[in-house]
Design an enzyme around this catalytic site. Structure first.
Site, mmCIF file in Angstrom:
data_model
loop_
_atom_site.group_PDB
_atom_site.id
_atom_site.type_symbol
_atom_site.label_atom_id
_atom_site.label_comp_id
_atom_site.label_asym_id
_atom_site.label_seq_id
_atom_site.Cartn_x
_atom_site.Cartn_y
_atom_site.Cartn_z
ATOM 1 N N SER A 31 -7.647 27.568 -25.712
ATOM 2 C CA SER A 31 -7.953 26.358 -24.813
ATOM 3 C C SER A 31 -8.064 26.820 -23.260
ATOM 4 O O SER A 31 -8.777 26.274 -22.567
ATOM 5 C CB SER A 31 -7.017 25.027 -25.170
ATOM 6 O OG SER A 31 -5.723 25.597 -24.888
ATOM 7 N N ASP A 85 0.448 32.952 -26.096
ATOM 8 C CA ASP A 85 1.424 31.910 -26.859
ATOM 9 C C ASP A 85 2.605 32.090 -25.901
ATOM 10 O O ASP A 85 3.471 31.037 -25.682
ATOM 11 C CB ASP A 85 1.490 32.178 -27.959
ATOM 12 C CG ASP A 85 0.122 31.925 -28.795
ATOM 13 O OD1 ASP A 85 -0.488 30.797 -28.596
ATOM 14 O OD2 ASP A 85 -0.526 32.734 -29.396
ATOM 15 N N GLU A 104 -9.045 40.381 -30.090
ATOM 16 C CA GLU A 104 -8.152 40.589 -28.643
ATOM 17 C C GLU A 104 -7.682 41.655 -28.379
ATOM 18 O O GLU A 104 -7.893 42.050 -27.179
ATOM 19 C CB GLU A 104 -7.296 39.385 -28.544
ATOM 20 C CG GLU A 104 -7.870 37.880 -28.732
ATOM 21 C CD GLU A 104 -6.986 36.646 -28.621
ATOM 22 O OE1 GLU A 104 -7.154 35.757 -28.608
ATOM 23 O OE2 GLU A 104 -5.515 37.017 -29.025
HETATM 24 C C1 5RP Z 1 -5.743 32.985 -29.600
HETATM 25 C C2 5RP Z 1 -4.688 33.577 -28.322
HETATM 26 C C3 5RP Z 1 -4.546 32.473 -27.203
HETATM 27 O O1 5RP Z 1 -4.640 33.391 -26.053
HETATM 28 C C4 5RP Z 1 -3.516 31.686 -27.334
HETATM 29 O O2 5RP Z 1 -3.211 31.190 -28.302
HETATM 30 C C5 5RP Z 1 -3.013 30.783 -26.306
HETATM 31 O O3 5RP Z 1 -4.140 29.803 -26.464
HETATM 32 P P1 5RP Z 1 -4.073 28.464 -25.441
HETATM 33 O O4 5RP Z 1 -4.757 28.894 -24.265
HETATM 34 O O5 5RP Z 1 -4.876 27.717 -26.373
HETATM 35 O O6 5RP Z 1 -2.733 27.960 -25.111
HETATM 36 O O7 5RP Z 1 -3.936 34.390 -28.384
HETATM 37 O O8 5RP Z 1 -5.581 33.996 -30.603
#
Ligand code: 5RP
Length: 219
Positions: A31, A85, A104
């Site tokens: 997001s 996260d 990623e």
């Molecule tokens: C996706 C990821 C994202 O970078 C992580 O989940 C953070 O997401 P958000 O910006 O929605 O908080 O690693 O695989």
């Protein structure tokens, strides 16, 4: 009091300052990155395009008419911009909440600089409160789960989810990760693991952190 979404927007806007002219930009998933893609679309005339870490981000980039390159066709990615996260003071991260961790990690490996964009709720002293995502080849699910229990974790299958690579995710609860580099290496050695969501061997180079009193840049 700014909302989490307002903090995400502030870091997405700040991240544009790290995008060099004529670059092919590495673009993460999530997001926060979705807001970054919006900002990138405003300056798309000064970049060559992007490499993407997920089908979801590719779709968004293409919707904004930003050219998306195959990573194999690109030899220089000056910056990779992605969320996290959790991130600690050493800029080690847990990623993969969105399930895109393997791609990623690949784009991050190619990039010269990893710029993490995150709001302050993600900044922690010890990683592991957020369940650690592990991408697993489906036939190895039970074996990998048993090995993760031996490491002290409580793996949970992410139901109804398949990665862009056709694999499953085990979310591992209950790990307090004092040594992220060692833990990343140990989990990645388990047969059947594609990769785990610890980004410690290749950590972020810069953290753009959204705080209530402004955006802080941490190196
Ligand atoms: C996706 C990821 C994202 O970078 C992580 O989940 C953070 O997401 P958000 O910006 O929605 O908080 O690693 O695989």
């Amino acid at each position: 009091m700014l909302t989490q979404n307002q903090l995400k927007l502030a870091v997405a806007q700040k991240a544009i300052e790290f995008v060099p002219d004529d670059a092919i930009v590495g673009v993460g998933t999530g997001s926060t990155v979705n807001l970054f893609i919006e900002e990138l679309s405003r300056i798309k005339g000064r970049i060559r395009g992007a490499v993407s870490s997920s089908e979801a981000s590719t779709e968004r980039l293409k919707a904004h008419h930003i050219p998306v390159f195959d990573l194999n066709a690109v030899d220089d990615v000056p910056v990779y911009i992605d969320g996290a996260d959790e991130i600690n003071h050493y800029l080690h991260m847990i990623k993969g909440g969105g399930g895109a961790l393997t791609r990623e990690k690949i784009v991050a490996a190619v990039a010269r600089e990893f710029i993490c964009i995150a709001d302050e709720t993600k900044y922690v002293s010890v990683l592991g409160q957020f369940p650690l995502p592990v991408e697993v080849i489906p036939m190895a699910r039970s074996h990998v789960a048993r090995e993760l229990v031996r490491l002290g974790g409580h793996p949970e299958m992410r139901h109804g989810f398949t990665t862009d690579n056709g694999n499953i995710i085990l979310d591992v609860h209950g790990l307090s990760i004092a040594k992220p580099v060692e833990m990343e290496e140990t989990i990645n050695q388990i047969a059947g693991v594609v990769t785990c969501g610890l980004f410690a061997r290749r950590r972020a180079d810069v953290l753009v952190l959204g705080r209530q009193n402004g955006v802080e840049v941490i190196r």
